[in-house]
Design a protein around this motif. Structure first.
Motif, PDB file in Angstrom:
ATOM      1  N   ILE A   1      94.204 -32.619  31.059  1.00 31.00           N
ATOM      2  CA  ILE A   1      93.949 -32.857  32.197  1.00 31.00           C
ATOM      3  C   ILE A   1      92.428 -32.235  32.834  1.00 31.00           C
ATOM      4  CG2 ILE A   1      96.122 -33.271  33.179  1.00 31.00           C
ATOM      5  CD1 ILE A   1      96.462 -30.651  33.960  1.00 31.00           C
ATOM      6  N   ASP A   2      91.874 -32.788  33.733  1.00 33.82           N
ATOM      7  CA  ASP A   2      90.638 -32.084  34.320  1.00 33.82           C
ATOM      8  C   ASP A   2      90.511 -30.909  34.790  1.00 33.82           C
ATOM      9  OD1 ASP A   2      89.236 -34.646  32.722  1.00 33.82           O
ATOM     10  OD2 ASP A   2      90.003 -35.657  34.682  1.00 33.82           O
ATOM     11  N   LYS A   3      91.704 -30.824  35.663  1.00 32.70           N
ATOM     12  CA  LYS A   3      91.541 -29.600  36.652  1.00 32.70           C
ATOM     13  C   LYS A   3      92.948 -29.166  36.973  1.00 32.70           C
ATOM     14  CE  LYS A   3      89.065 -28.434  41.096  1.00 32.70           C
ATOM     15  NZ  LYS A   3      88.515 -29.089  42.044  1.00 32.70           N
ATOM     16  N   LEU A   4      92.953 -28.011  37.150  1.00 35.68           N
ATOM     17  CA  LEU A   4      94.569 -27.371  37.360  1.00 35.68           C
ATOM     18  C   LEU A   4      94.231 -26.890  38.713  1.00 35.68           C
ATOM     19  CD1 LEU A   4      95.433 -25.225  34.313  1.00 35.68           C
ATOM     20  CD2 LEU A   4      96.557 -27.138  35.213  1.00 35.68           C
ATOM     21  N   THR A   5      95.407 -27.019  39.615  1.00 35.93           N
ATOM     22  CA  THR A   5      95.597 -26.374  40.949  1.00 35.93           C
ATOM     23  C   THR A   5      95.770 -24.793  40.887  1.00 35.93           C
ATOM     24  OG1 THR A   5      97.847 -26.684  41.199  1.00 35.93           O
ATOM     25  CG2 THR A   5      96.288 -28.374  42.057  1.00 35.93           C
ATOM     26  N   ASP A   6      95.533 -24.046  41.691  1.00 36.48           N
ATOM     27  CA  ASP A   6      95.601 -22.684  41.374  1.00 36.48           C
ATOM     28  C   ASP A   6      97.149 -22.224  41.235  1.00 36.48           C
ATOM     29  OD1 ASP A   6      93.284 -22.194  42.099  1.00 36.48           O
ATOM     30  OD2 ASP A   6      93.309 -21.499  44.060  1.00 36.48           O
ATOM     31  N   ARG A   7      98.149 -23.004  41.865  1.00 35.97           N
ATOM     32  CA  ARG A   7      99.478 -22.455  41.594  1.00 35.97           C
ATOM     33  C   ARG A   7      99.861 -23.010  40.096  1.00 35.97           C
ATOM     34  NH1 ARG A   7     102.444 -26.278  46.022  1.00 35.97           N
ATOM     35  NH2 ARG A   7     101.839 -28.409  45.215  1.00 35.97           N
ATOM     36  N   ALA A   8      99.275 -24.143  39.514  1.00 34.23           N
ATOM     37  CA  ALA A   8      99.560 -24.511  38.223  1.00 34.23           C
ATOM     38  C   ALA A   8      98.949 -23.606  37.141  1.00 34.23           C
ATOM     39  CB  ALA A   8      99.117 -25.859  38.000  1.00 34.23           C
ATOM     40  N   LYS A   9      97.883 -23.134  37.509  1.00 37.87           N
ATOM     41  CA  LYS A   9      97.118 -21.964  36.784  1.00 37.87           C
ATOM     42  C   LYS A   9      98.046 -20.618  36.652  1.00 37.87           C
ATOM     43  CE  LYS A   9      92.374 -22.716  37.455  1.00 37.87           C
ATOM     44  NZ  LYS A   9      91.461 -22.731  38.534  1.00 37.87           N
ATOM     45  N   ALA A  10      98.697 -20.285  37.894  1.00 33.36           N
ATOM     46  CA  ALA A  10      99.130 -19.250  38.070  1.00 33.36           C
ATOM     47  C   ALA A  10     100.534 -19.228  37.361  1.00 33.36           C
ATOM     48  CB  ALA A  10      99.804 -18.702  39.478  1.00 33.36           C
ATOM     49  N   ILE A  11     101.445 -20.403  37.347  1.00 33.90           N
ATOM     50  CA  ILE A  11     102.686 -20.551  36.525  1.00 33.90           C
ATOM     51  C   ILE A  11     102.242 -20.931  35.321  1.00 33.90           C
ATOM     52  CG2 ILE A  11     104.712 -22.164  36.466  1.00 33.90           C
ATOM     53  CD1 ILE A  11     104.030 -22.792  39.543  1.00 33.90           C
ATOM     54  N   GLY A  12     101.134 -21.456  34.836  1.00 33.00           N
ATOM     55  CA  GLY A  12     100.801 -21.794  33.601  1.00 33.00           C
ATOM     56  C   GLY A  12     101.453 -22.997  32.845  1.00 33.00           C
ATOM     57  N   ALA A  13     101.924 -23.813  33.876  1.00 28.95           N
ATOM     58  CA  ALA A  13     102.649 -25.226  33.642  1.00 28.95           C
ATOM     59  C   ALA A  13     102.195 -26.357  34.743  1.00 28.95           C
ATOM     60  CB  ALA A  13     104.174 -24.889  33.404  1.00 28.95           C
ATOM     61  N   VAL A  14     102.441 -27.670  34.430  1.00 32.81           N
ATOM     62  CA  VAL A  14     102.299 -28.633  35.162  1.00 32.81           C
ATOM     63  C   VAL A  14     103.552 -29.465  35.418  1.00 32.81           C
ATOM     64  CG1 VAL A  14     101.137 -30.845  35.334  1.00 32.81           C
ATOM     65  CG2 VAL A  14      99.465 -28.741  35.009  1.00 32.81           C
ATOM     66  N   ASN A  15     103.703 -29.906  36.517  1.00 39.41           N
ATOM     67  CA  ASN A  15     104.743 -30.973  36.811  1.00 39.41           C
ATOM     68  C   ASN A  15     104.354 -32.177  37.671  1.00 39.41           C
ATOM     69  OD1 ASN A  15     104.732 -30.078  39.381  1.00 39.41           O
ATOM     70  ND2 ASN A  15     107.308 -30.191  39.572  1.00 39.41           N
ATOM     71  N   THR A  16     103.342 -32.043  37.963  1.00 39.91           N
ATOM     72  CA  THR A  16     102.547 -33.280  38.742  1.00 39.91           C
ATOM     73  C   THR A  16     101.221 -33.589  38.454  1.00 39.91           C
ATOM     74  OG1 THR A  16     103.852 -32.335  40.752  1.00 39.91           O
ATOM     75  CG2 THR A  16     102.221 -34.125  41.059  1.00 39.91           C
ATOM     76  N   LEU A  17     100.918 -34.748  38.059  1.00 41.75           N
ATOM     77  CA  LEU A  17      99.805 -35.469  37.668  1.00 41.75           C
ATOM     78  C   LEU A  17      99.291 -36.236  38.822  1.00 41.75           C
ATOM     79  CD1 LEU A  17      99.960 -36.505  34.174  1.00 41.75           C
ATOM     80  CD2 LEU A  17      99.112 -34.208  35.105  1.00 41.75           C
ATOM     81  N   TYR A  18      98.100 -36.172  39.274  1.00 43.03           N
ATOM     82  CA  TYR A  18      97.567 -37.254  40.348  1.00 43.03           C
ATOM     83  C   TYR A  18      95.885 -37.295  40.385  1.00 43.03           C
ATOM     84  CZ  TYR A  18      96.444 -33.053  43.135  1.00 43.03           C
ATOM     85  OH  TYR A  18      95.952 -31.809  43.805  1.00 43.03           O
ATOM     86  N   TRP A  19      95.383 -38.351  40.614  1.00 45.93           N
ATOM     87  CA  TRP A  19      93.757 -38.489  40.608  1.00 45.93           C
ATOM     88  C   TRP A  19      93.159 -37.920  41.868  1.00 45.93           C
ATOM     89  CZ3 TRP A  19      91.172 -40.330  36.362  1.00 45.93           C
ATOM     90  CH2 TRP A  19      91.883 -41.021  35.447  1.00 45.93           C
ATOM     91  N   ARG A  20      92.153 -37.375  41.753  1.00 43.74           N
ATOM     92  CA  ARG A  20      91.189 -36.987  43.002  1.00 43.74           C
ATOM     93  C   ARG A  20      89.750 -37.107  42.283  1.00 43.74           C
ATOM     94  NH1 ARG A  20      94.729 -37.248  45.335  1.00 43.74           N
ATOM     95  NH2 ARG A  20      95.819 -35.895  47.058  1.00 43.74           N
ATOM     96  N   ASN A  21      88.904 -37.849  42.918  1.00 41.81           N
ATOM     97  CA  ASN A  21      87.470 -38.200  42.656  1.00 41.81           C
ATOM     98  C   ASN A  21      87.297 -38.484  40.970  1.00 41.81           C
ATOM     99  OD1 ASN A  21      86.925 -37.579  45.367  1.00 41.81           O
ATOM    100  ND2 ASN A  21      87.022 -35.301  44.867  1.00 41.81           N
ATOM    101  N   ASP A  22      87.975 -39.409  40.559  1.00 39.71           N
ATOM    102  CA  ASP A  22      88.036 -39.642  39.290  1.00 39.71           C
ATOM    103  C   ASP A  22      88.447 -38.543  38.146  1.00 39.71           C
ATOM    104  OD1 ASP A  22      87.247 -42.279  39.883  1.00 39.71           O
ATOM    105  OD2 ASP A  22      85.185 -41.790  39.686  1.00 39.71           O
TER     106      ASP A  22
END
Ligand code: ATR
Length: 272
Positions: free
Chosen positions: A78-99
């Motif tokens: 993925i291109d970018k992690l939100t702060d909370r995904a960074k803090a957790i070290g895991a992703v449960n949601t993907l979405y598009w913002r500005n390509d």
């Protein structure tokens, strides 16, 4: 013949996916909001994550939920992690913002939102477990500004590592039932198959009607921990709240809409 032609496509990747209630929740949500979208289940083996992400970028897929075993490995694509995904070290949601494909994690909302109405009375919390789910639980608890957070885990070193990373304290596994807590959160899988006797008997010894017990497991809905907690007059919160609130937060990210929480809960409970 009328054929439904959705404008937007969403889905969940994971393996196995047999039990997931995410399609139920999100397709219901789209219908509630008159959104022409569809949410599908995409069983994806661990070795197929790269292919899946290629597909995600190539086809008109608007967003996805990510579950076991991809929550960590997906971060490589993925291109970018939100702060909370960074803090957790895991992703449960993907979405598009500005390509860009953004990786977020709404599991924190699954922990914090059911507790928010009670958080004024929670000063001291105990988190059971130090695995993947526990990381989201700590970030969720910290977002509620709880003063004291303690972690207890069978493997003490893992509790120690997590406590250091998130600047909270540990309680020895053998002493886990020695103190009174305003809140106990179980982030282990022990409730799932009746194995709860391993954590249960002593953990509730010093708890009473002023303790909230939240079991993040929702299979079965009433775990042994919650049953015993209710018998001690503790306030109990079922793991279905975790699923519900992480899902409502995803829906909001994707659509901008808040769903009716009570109706969504009723829907999920009717299918358990
Ligand atoms: P998840 O990603 O679902 O959190 P995990 O990372 O494997 O799964 O973590 C499982 C958690 O359940 C851990 O805290 C684990 O304790 P250990 O770190 O000591 O392994 C806990 N757990 C699993 N089985 C257990 C058992 N029989 N008794 C006590 N704790 C147990």
């Amino acid at each position: 013949m009328n054929v439904f032609q959705p404008d937007k496509l969403f889905g969940i990747i994971g393996h196995p996916l047999g039990h997931t209630m995410s399609p139920l929740l999100h397709n219901w949500g789209f219908a509630q909001q008159n959104i022409r979208a569809v949410y599908m289940a995409w069983p994806t083996q661990p070795e197929s994550i790269e292919n899946f992400m290629h597909t995600f970028r190539t086809l008109p897929v608007s967003g996805a939920s990510v579950t076991i075993p991809h929550k960590i490995s997906v971060m490589d694509y993925i291109d970018k992690l939100t702060d909370r995904a960074k803090a957790i070290g895991a992703v449960n949601t993907l979405y598009w913002r500005n390509d860009q494909v953004i990786g977020d994690n709404t599991d924190t909302a699954g922990v914090s939102e059911p507790l928010r109405p009670h958080c004024a009375q929670v000063k001291k919390a105990l988190l059971i477990g130090a695995g993947g789910a526990s990381r989201a639980a700590i970030v969720g608890l910290q977002s509620l500004q709880i003063e004291e957070i303690h972690i207890t885990n069978r493997t003490q070193s893992k509790a120690g590592d997590l406590a250091e990373e998130f600047n909270v304290s540990t309680v020895d596994w053998d002493n886990r039932g020695d103190q009174h807590y305003d809140l106990i959160v179980n982030s282990t899988s022990l409730g799932m198959s009746g194995k709860l006797e391993k954590i249960n008997p002593m953990i509730l010894d010093n708890q009473d009607a002023n303790t909230i017990v939240y079991d993040l497991v929702y299979n079965p809905l009433e775990t042994v921990l919650l049953r015993e907690a209710a018998a001690r007059k503790c306030k109990t919160i079922h793991g279905i709240e975790m699923f519900l609130h992480q899902g409502l937060a995803q829906f909001k990210i994707w659509t901008g809409y808040d769903l009716d929480e009570t109706a969504a809960r009723k829907l999920l409970l009717s299918r358990l």
